[in-house]
Design a protein around this motif. Structure first.
Motif, PDB file in Angstrom:
ATOM      1  N   TYR A 235      18.030  17.089  11.381  1.00 56.76           N
ATOM      2  CA  TYR A 235      18.604  18.392  11.080  1.00 56.76           C
ATOM      3  C   TYR A 235      19.627  18.261   9.953  1.00 56.76           C
ATOM      4  N   PHE A 236      19.873  19.371   9.255  1.00 59.19           N
ATOM      5  CA  PHE A 236      20.861  19.362   8.181  1.00 59.19           C
ATOM      6  C   PHE A 236      22.258  19.553   8.777  1.00 59.19           C
ATOM      7  N   PRO A 237      23.208  18.703   8.415  1.00 60.87           N
ATOM      8  CA  PRO A 237      24.559  18.790   9.006  1.00 60.87           C
ATOM      9  C   PRO A 237      25.210  20.158   8.856  1.00 60.87           C
ATOM     10  N   ASP A 238      25.035  20.816   7.715  1.00 60.29           N
ATOM     11  CA  ASP A 238      25.670  22.117   7.514  1.00 60.29           C
ATOM     12  C   ASP A 238      25.050  23.202   8.379  1.00 60.29           C
ATOM     13  N   SER A 239      23.794  23.028   8.763  1.00 63.19           N
ATOM     14  CA  SER A 239      23.120  24.013   9.609  1.00 63.19           C
ATOM     15  C   SER A 239      23.480  23.850  11.075  1.00 63.19           C
ATOM     16  N   TYR A 240      23.916  22.656  11.448  1.00 58.57           N
ATOM     17  CA  TYR A 240      24.303  22.367  12.832  1.00 58.57           C
ATOM     18  C   TYR A 240      25.651  21.646  12.826  1.00 58.57           C
ATOM     19  N   PRO A 241      26.730  22.379  12.521  1.00 56.97           N
ATOM     20  CA  PRO A 241      28.048  21.738  12.389  1.00 56.97           C
ATOM     21  C   PRO A 241      28.535  21.082  13.672  1.00 56.97           C
ATOM     22  N   SER A 242      28.024  21.528  14.821  1.00 50.26           N
ATOM     23  CA  SER A 242      28.428  20.905  16.084  1.00 50.26           C
ATOM     24  C   SER A 242      27.645  19.626  16.358  1.00 50.26           C
ATOM     25  N   ALA A 243      26.719  19.270  15.437  1.00 48.03           N
ATOM     26  CA  ALA A 243      25.858  18.085  15.588  1.00 48.03           C
ATOM     27  C   ALA A 243      25.005  18.171  16.846  1.00 48.03           C
ATOM     28  N   GLN A 244      24.684  19.384  17.261  1.00 50.27           N
ATOM     29  CA  GLN A 244      23.805  19.613  18.409  1.00 50.27           C
ATOM     30  C   GLN A 244      22.469  20.096  17.877  1.00 50.27           C
ATOM     31  N   PRO A 245      21.463  19.240  17.816  1.00 48.43           N
ATOM     32  CA  PRO A 245      20.171  19.651  17.246  1.00 48.43           C
ATOM     33  C   PRO A 245      19.460  20.644  18.146  1.00 48.43           C
ATOM     34  N   PRO A 246      18.402  21.315  17.651  1.00 50.21           N
ATOM     35  CA  PRO A 246      17.650  22.229  18.511  1.00 50.21           C
ATOM     36  C   PRO A 246      17.083  21.509  19.721  1.00 50.21           C
ATOM     37  N   ARG A 247      17.054  22.200  20.841  1.00 51.40           N
ATOM     38  CA  ARG A 247      16.565  21.587  22.082  1.00 51.40           C
ATOM     39  C   ARG A 247      15.091  21.232  21.965  1.00 51.40           C
ATOM     40  N   ARG A 248      14.736  20.074  22.470  1.00 53.42           N
ATOM     41  CA  ARG A 248      13.322  19.732  22.551  1.00 53.42           C
ATOM     42  C   ARG A 248      12.723  20.413  23.767  1.00 53.42           C
ATOM     43  N   LEU A 249      11.459  20.720  23.702  1.00 57.62           N
ATOM     44  CA  LEU A 249      10.808  21.489  24.752  1.00 57.62           C
ATOM     45  C   LEU A 249      10.842  20.756  26.089  1.00 57.62           C
ATOM     46  N   PHE A 250      10.910  19.455  26.048  1.00 56.56           N
ATOM     47  CA  PHE A 250      10.957  18.637  27.269  1.00 56.56           C
ATOM     48  C   PHE A 250      12.096  19.080  28.184  1.00 56.56           C
ATOM     49  N   THR A 251      13.214  19.532  27.599  1.00 56.61           N
ATOM     50  CA  THR A 251      14.384  19.890  28.416  1.00 56.61           C
ATOM     51  C   THR A 251      14.205  21.217  29.137  1.00 56.61           C
ATOM     52  N   TYR A 252      13.220  22.026  28.730  1.00 53.59           N
ATOM     53  CA  TYR A 252      12.964  23.292  29.422  1.00 53.59           C
ATOM     54  C   TYR A 252      12.157  23.088  30.708  1.00 53.59           C
ATOM     55  N   ASP A 253      11.487  21.970  30.812  1.00 50.40           N
ATOM     56  CA  ASP A 253      10.684  21.637  31.997  1.00 50.40           C
ATOM     57  C   ASP A 253      11.585  20.883  32.973  1.00 50.40           C
ATOM     58  N   LYS A 254      12.419  21.627  33.683  1.00 52.79           N
ATOM     59  CA  LYS A 254      13.518  21.035  34.447  1.00 52.79           C
ATOM     60  C   LYS A 254      13.049  20.476  35.794  1.00 52.79           C
ATOM     61  N   LEU A 255      13.485  19.255  36.045  1.00 54.98           N
ATOM     62  CA  LEU A 255      13.173  18.588  37.312  1.00 54.98           C
ATOM     63  C   LEU A 255      13.733  19.368  38.496  1.00 54.98           C
ATOM     64  N   SER A 256      14.830  20.100  38.280  1.00 57.33           N
ATOM     65  CA  SER A 256      15.481  20.840  39.367  1.00 57.33           C
ATOM     66  C   SER A 256      14.772  22.148  39.723  1.00 57.33           C
ATOM     67  N   ASP A 257      13.812  22.576  38.899  1.00 53.48           N
ATOM     68  CA  ASP A 257      13.083  23.812  39.197  1.00 53.48           C
ATOM     69  C   ASP A 257      12.213  23.625  40.443  1.00 53.48           C
ATOM     70  N   PRO A 258      12.142  24.640  41.291  1.00 56.16           N
ATOM     71  CA  PRO A 258      11.337  24.490  42.527  1.00 56.16           C
ATOM     72  C   PRO A 258       9.852  24.286  42.273  1.00 56.16           C
ATOM     73  N   ASP A 259       9.353  24.788  41.137  1.00 61.27           N
ATOM     74  CA  ASP A 259       7.921  24.628  40.840  1.00 61.27           C
ATOM     75  C   ASP A 259       7.653  23.518  39.816  1.00 61.27           C
ATOM     76  N   TYR A 260       8.600  22.623  39.645  1.00 60.21           N
ATOM     77  CA  TYR A 260       8.434  21.522  38.684  1.00 60.21           C
ATOM     78  C   TYR A 260       7.343  20.549  39.134  1.00 60.21           C
ATOM     79  N   GLU A 261       6.470  20.184  38.205  1.00 63.71           N
ATOM     80  CA  GLU A 261       5.516  19.094  38.416  1.00 63.71           C
ATOM     81  C   GLU A 261       5.526  18.117  37.255  1.00 63.71           C
ATOM     82  N   GLY A 262       5.933  18.590  36.078  1.00 62.83           N
ATOM     83  CA  GLY A 262       5.962  17.747  34.877  1.00 62.83           C
ATOM     84  C   GLY A 262       4.803  18.052  33.972  1.00 62.83           C
TER      85      GLY A 262
END
Length: 437
Positions: A235-262
């Motif tokens: 990512y470009f530093p000026d576009s993400y000044p907090s140094a937090q890049p866009p979330r990868r889709l993997f993080t939306y598939d949460k292990l804590s969800d009741p219907d999680y399977e992976g």
């Protein structure tokens, strides 16, 4: 006589091609004539690779002087060395600013190798693969030609793939879905291949809203989502000044969800971060996916994929050299992209594009009423301007007319001076063609 001459000429061309291919050192040798500025190159440039070579030399000296250096020359642990996976988990956690677990990681020989593993272990010929309407052109060829999958394109915009359009496409194949039976070896009905962040070729990033919806669809229809996450950290530093890049889709598939399977796999590689020649990458994947790959016995026969080089990359991550190199690459790529964008806006304002916030590419739309297609323009630009470009139509398995008016250019390979020269040539040629129509 004409027929024989044609046959002889064809054989001569093939012979010359094979001779060049056998004499080549790199993938890019003999791709374009000498003197061409090749904006097709989706690779770190020579300056970056020289730095990586110095880092690799120091890492090799340190790693191979250790008493246990011999362990890198035997068969590696199936998941990859625990030292590699621990170093990788720390590196990725620091860079993503979100936790990455050691148990979710498996060593691969790069993102393409990871995609090939998923394709061969979980699917068979004629399996359905849903993908963005525009996507990485070689992934199209791999999935279609090597695995003979049934590719289905889905509409997308600046927020990434359209979840509603994806479900609509799925519904067109409900008969296939209803006939499919869940089995232990084949837990997924179909694949979704995505480039969620800093998309190739458009540079777009998947929105959070779309990310949540895509994961829900994967759970509803037993889809395996293969995410080509090779640009996420660039990512470009000026576009993400907090140094937090866009979330990868993997993080939306949460292990804590009741219907999680992976259902989501993140395919990573050091090709864009360090150098494609090391052929080292990783899966970040659910445990059931990793278990299936282990049960395929592919890692059992040869041991860990690219075990030796992963040991050198382990040292490089532990020393912090990779963190510094990645940060430097972000800054350089931002400068290169801006240099090209500034020239295009000033010298060819009729060319349309959106400024990316990272990645490798600019996605250009030729002016309305442009007299020739993007394919013809790229051919003439190579011959008349000595600049290599990719036409937009190669980025879809089912191109539409609009794709023919687009071009993809890379800002990652060359330094600013050469990029400025090439961009001015392209802008001048566009203006010249517009004036002559």
């Amino acid at each position: 006589v004409v027929y024989m001459a044609t046959i002889l000429n064809t054989k001569l061309i093939v012979f010359r091609y094979l001779r060049c291919w056998r004499m080549s050192v790199t993938l890019f040798d003999d791709v374009v004539p000498p003197g061409v500025i090749n904006l097709r190159m989706g690779s770190p440039g020579e300056l970056s690779l020289k730095k990586s070579a110095r880092i690799l030399k120091e890492a090799a000296q340190k790693t191979l002087s250790q008493p246990n250096a011999k362990d890198l020359l035997t068969y590696g642990a199936e998941l990859g060395s625990i030292n590699y996976r621990k170093a990788l988990a720390k590196f990725l956690s620091d860079q993503y600013k979100t936790p990455v677990l050691v148990d979710d990681l498996m060593l691969t020989a790069g993102a393409t190798h990871g995609l090939s593993l998923l394709s061969s272990v979980f699917f068979s010929s004629s399996s359905i693969v849903f993908m963005e309407r525009l996507t990485y052109f070689l992934a199209i060829k791999i999935l279609k030609n090597a695995f003979r999958f049934n590719l289905q394109t889905v509409a997308m915009d600046s927020a990434g793939i359209d979840p509603d359009a994806l479900e609509e496409s799925i519904k067109h194949h409900l008969e296939s879905f209803e006939q499919w039976k869940l089995t232990k070896p084949r837990p997924f009905w179909a694949m979704v291949y995505l480039i969620p962040n800093f998309h190739n070729p458009t540079g777009f990033c998947l929105s959070s809203e779309n990310g949540h919806k895509i994961v829900q669809l994967a759970r509803k229809y037993n889809l395996l989502i293969a995410c080509d996450d090779v640009y996420d950290l660039l990512y470009f530093p000026d576009s993400y000044p907090s140094a937090q890049p866009p979330r990868r889709l993997f993080t939306y598939d949460k292990l804590s969800d009741p219907d999680y399977e992976g259902h989501v796999v993140s395919l990573g590689t050091f090709s864009k971060l360090f150098g494609p020649g090391v052929r080292v990458g990783w899966f970040e994947a659910p445990k059931r996916v990793i278990k299936h790959i282990l049960n395929s016995f592919l890692p059992k026969s040869g041991g860990a994929f690219n075990h030796m080089t992963s040991g050198l990359m382990t040292t490089i991550m532990q020393e912090g050299s990779l963190d510094a190199l990645v940060q430097e690459t972000r800054v350089l790529n931002q400068e290169r992209c801006r240099a090209m964008s500034d020239i295009l806006r000033s010298a060819a304002p009729s060319v349309q594009f959106e400024d990316p916030k990272g990645g490798y590419f600019l996605w250009l739309k030729l002016p309305d009423g442009f007299p020739i297609s993007g394919k013809e323009f790229s051919e003439r630009c190579l011959n008349e301007c000595q600049v290599g470009l990719f036409p937009g139509e190669i980025y879809s398995p089912a191109p539409i007319k609009e794709d023919g008016q687009h071009l993809r250019v890379s800002f990652a390979y060359y330094e600013v001076e050469e990029l400025v020269t090439a961009t001015k040539r392209v802008a001048d040629f566009i203006n010249k063609l517009m004036e002559t129509q």
